[in-house]
Design an enzyme around this catalytic site. Structure first.
Site, mmCIF file in Angstrom:
data_model
loop_
_atom_site.group_PDB
_atom_site.id
_atom_site.type_symbol
_atom_site.label_atom_id
_atom_site.label_comp_id
_atom_site.label_asym_id
_atom_site.label_seq_id
_atom_site.Cartn_x
_atom_site.Cartn_y
_atom_site.Cartn_z
ATOM 1 N N TYR A 14 -20.804 -108.209 -50.305
ATOM 2 C CA TYR A 14 -21.353 -106.870 -50.532
ATOM 3 C C TYR A 14 -20.964 -106.297 -51.900
ATOM 4 C CZ TYR A 14 -22.835 -106.867 -45.676
ATOM 5 O OH TYR A 14 -23.452 -107.178 -44.500
ATOM 6 N N TYR A 141 -21.759 -104.443 -34.676
ATOM 7 C CA TYR A 141 -21.832 -105.427 -35.762
ATOM 8 C C TYR A 141 -21.787 -106.826 -35.171
ATOM 9 C CZ TYR A 141 -21.059 -108.225 -39.869
ATOM 10 O OH TYR A 141 -21.192 -109.191 -40.848
ATOM 11 N N ASP A 242 -19.678 -110.287 -27.565
ATOM 12 C CA ASP A 242 -19.276 -110.782 -28.881
ATOM 13 C C ASP A 242 -17.802 -110.427 -29.082
ATOM 14 O OD1 ASP A 242 -18.709 -111.135 -31.540
ATOM 15 O OD2 ASP A 242 -20.553 -110.218 -32.295
ATOM 16 N N LYS A 271 -13.705 -115.971 -35.923
ATOM 17 C CA LYS A 271 -12.611 -115.377 -36.694
ATOM 18 C C LYS A 271 -11.227 -115.993 -36.452
ATOM 19 C CE LYS A 271 -14.627 -111.308 -38.578
ATOM 20 N NZ LYS A 271 -15.810 -110.606 -38.058
HETATM 21 C C1 LIG Z 1 -17.200 -110.863 -38.216
HETATM 22 C C2 LIG Z 1 -18.037 -110.707 -37.024
HETATM 23 C C3 LIG Z 1 -19.205 -111.467 -36.833
HETATM 24 C C4 LIG Z 1 -19.720 -112.430 -37.876
HETATM 25 O O1 LIG Z 1 -18.843 -113.486 -38.122
HETATM 26 P P1 LIG Z 1 -18.957 -114.311 -39.495
HETATM 27 O O2 LIG Z 1 -17.950 -115.396 -39.339
HETATM 28 O O3 LIG Z 1 -18.639 -113.345 -40.602
HETATM 29 O O4 LIG Z 1 -20.356 -114.817 -39.585
HETATM 30 C C5 LIG Z 1 -19.922 -111.273 -35.666
HETATM 31 N N1 LIG Z 1 -19.518 -110.398 -34.735
HETATM 32 C C6 LIG Z 1 -18.395 -109.667 -34.872
HETATM 33 C C7 LIG Z 1 -17.992 -108.721 -33.789
HETATM 34 C C8 LIG Z 1 -17.631 -109.787 -36.023
HETATM 35 O O5 LIG Z 1 -16.533 -109.024 -36.172
#
Ligand SMILES: *Cc1c(COP(=O)(O)O)cnc(C)c1O
Length: 426
Positions: A14, A141, A242, A271
């Protein structure tokens, strides 16, 4: 380091090529510290975006990587399998909610989300129903690739830029009630309304359980999630959780869905999966979803990245899950949460501060004015910490191994920023 080259030719996340901001050159990292080329030692408050939970340069993770690289760093996953993949999937299934039985390994969080959406679409296709909408929350997100972005908050991710290309999904209001406050029944109303209205078109509900991360660092009431699960059951919809940010202990539970005592039909993790060493993610699902998907027209799940199941990433992830299995993280995260409960909440008395929120090893300060990035970043570095705020949010999610002295250093730096008008755009 050639910072001029960096400024002139390399895109960072970004950033603008017209007005590139300062980037700080890191040469190595150890424990909770990042080391700059000039010799500064910074206490890390970000865990490199939620991932480096055990700290940097960890002996056990290093050992796993060294041992694996001497055998093979990569081999294709089509028609081939290997011990690191078997190990990491076995450990993942033993830790994850007990209804999940099948693991799909992917390369990044965004891809894990894409995979989860594809699974839901193939599931309904196999059942002979055409359903192509997803119901999600505002301020969410889920990543930067197109399908993931399509279920991310429309304003934060600027859906208007991609109009005509981006699929349009259904957004319900995000819960207003805080994790620590009394549950307010009206918080679920919009979600229930949207679900009842559109359920025949909806393939799945996708959301971040308990903590909405990059879309606003909001920490909501577990009752909301409990009712979402109930509604999904009532209307026979799949629930995708997620946990890419919240997974592996960050919120004080191994997975945030445990706060509400619910299980998803599909779970995304990423992550912290490799302890922040490499990119690796996974999408887990139930036997029923997997078998339904594979019983459909395609006869299989239609996805297979080149670097799927990368042995090097799998072996480090496997070692990271061993550290998780010792359950040390429980006391460490609790200690950080107690520190936030006692120290961070005091920041509410600052005139610049709108609200303080925390849960587990996540601390958030919402300010009245947006931060002035260049200035606040420079001040933090000067104070010996690495914190990367955005908009009106100064937040920290330090490595679990952080000690009170490190946390104190982070809070002292934030205090100093709050007292410095140049750190904010008025
Ligand atoms: C960081 C994140 C993603 C995306 O993961 P990337 O490895 O950056 O593609 C998806 N969902 C959540 C909740 C996240 O924090």
């Amino acid at each position: 380091m050639d910072l001029t080259f960096d400024r002139q030719h390399i895109w960072h996340p970004y950033t603008s090529t017209l007005t590139p901001l300062t980037c700080y050159p890191v040469t190595h990292a150890e424990g909770v510290h990042l080391y700059l080329e000039q010799g500064d030692q910074l206490v890390d408050g970000m865990s490199s975006w939620w991932s480096a939970i055990h700290g940097y340069n960890h002996p056990l993770l290093n050992q796993a990587a060294h041992q694996q690289i001497d055998k093979m760093s990569h081999v294709m996953f089509g028609g081939i399998t290997h011990q690191p993949a078997i190990d990491v999937c076995k450990k993942l299934l033993s830790l994850a909610p007990s209804n999940l039985q099948q693991v799909f390994l992917a390369d990044s969080g965004s891809v894990a989300v894409e995979v989860s959406l594809k699974m839901a679409l193939q599931y309904w296709h196999a059942k002979g129903e055409s359903r192509s909408k997803f119901l999600t929350l505002r301020h969410g997100y889920h990543g930067d690739t197109f399908a993931a972005m399509s279920v991310t908050d429309p304003d934060n991710s600027m859906h208007s830029l991609y109009k005509g290309f981006l699929p349009e999904h259904i957004f319900a209001d995000s819960p207003q009630g805080n994790f620590w406050q009394e549950w307010d029944e009206s918080d679920i109303e919009d979600f229930r309304h949207k679900l009842t209205q559109h359920h025949q078109q909806i393939a799945a509900v996708i959301l971040e359980p308990i903590v909405q991360g990059a879309g606003g660092m909001r920490i909501y009431h577990p009752e909301f999630l409990r009712q979402v699960r109930q509604l999904c059951d009532e209307f026979n919809l799949l629930l995708i959780l997620d946990e890419i940010a919240t997974g592996f202990g960050r919120t004080g539970k191994l997975f945030a869905c445990e706060h509400a005592d619910v299980q998803p039909d599909i779970l995304c993790v990423g992550k912290a999966l490799t302890g922040g060493y490499m990119t690796l993610s996974a999408t887990l699902t139930t036997q029923k979803v997997a078998d339904t998907v594979c019983g459909g027209e395609a006869g299989c799940f239609m996805h297979g990245p080149t670097f799927m199941g990368n042995p090097l990433a799998c072996s480090v992830a496997s070692a990271s899950l061993d550290i998780i299995a010792t359950e040390q993280w429980q006391t460490q995260v609790k200690q950080i949460e107690t520190f936030f409960a006692e120290e961070l909440v005091q920041f509410e008395s600052y005139s610049e501060v709108k609200q303080v929120r925390y849960l587990g090893a996540i601390g958030v300060i919402e300010t009245h004015n947006p931060v002035q990035m260049e200035n606040i970043q420079a001040l933090f570095v000067e104070m010996g910490v690495w914190i990367r705020p955005f908009g009106r949010l100064i937040y920290i999610m330090p490595p679990y191994i952080s000690q009170p002295e490190h946390l104190n250093k982070l809070l002292t730096a934030i205090k100093s920023a709050l007292n410095t008008p140049e750190c904010f755009n008025q």
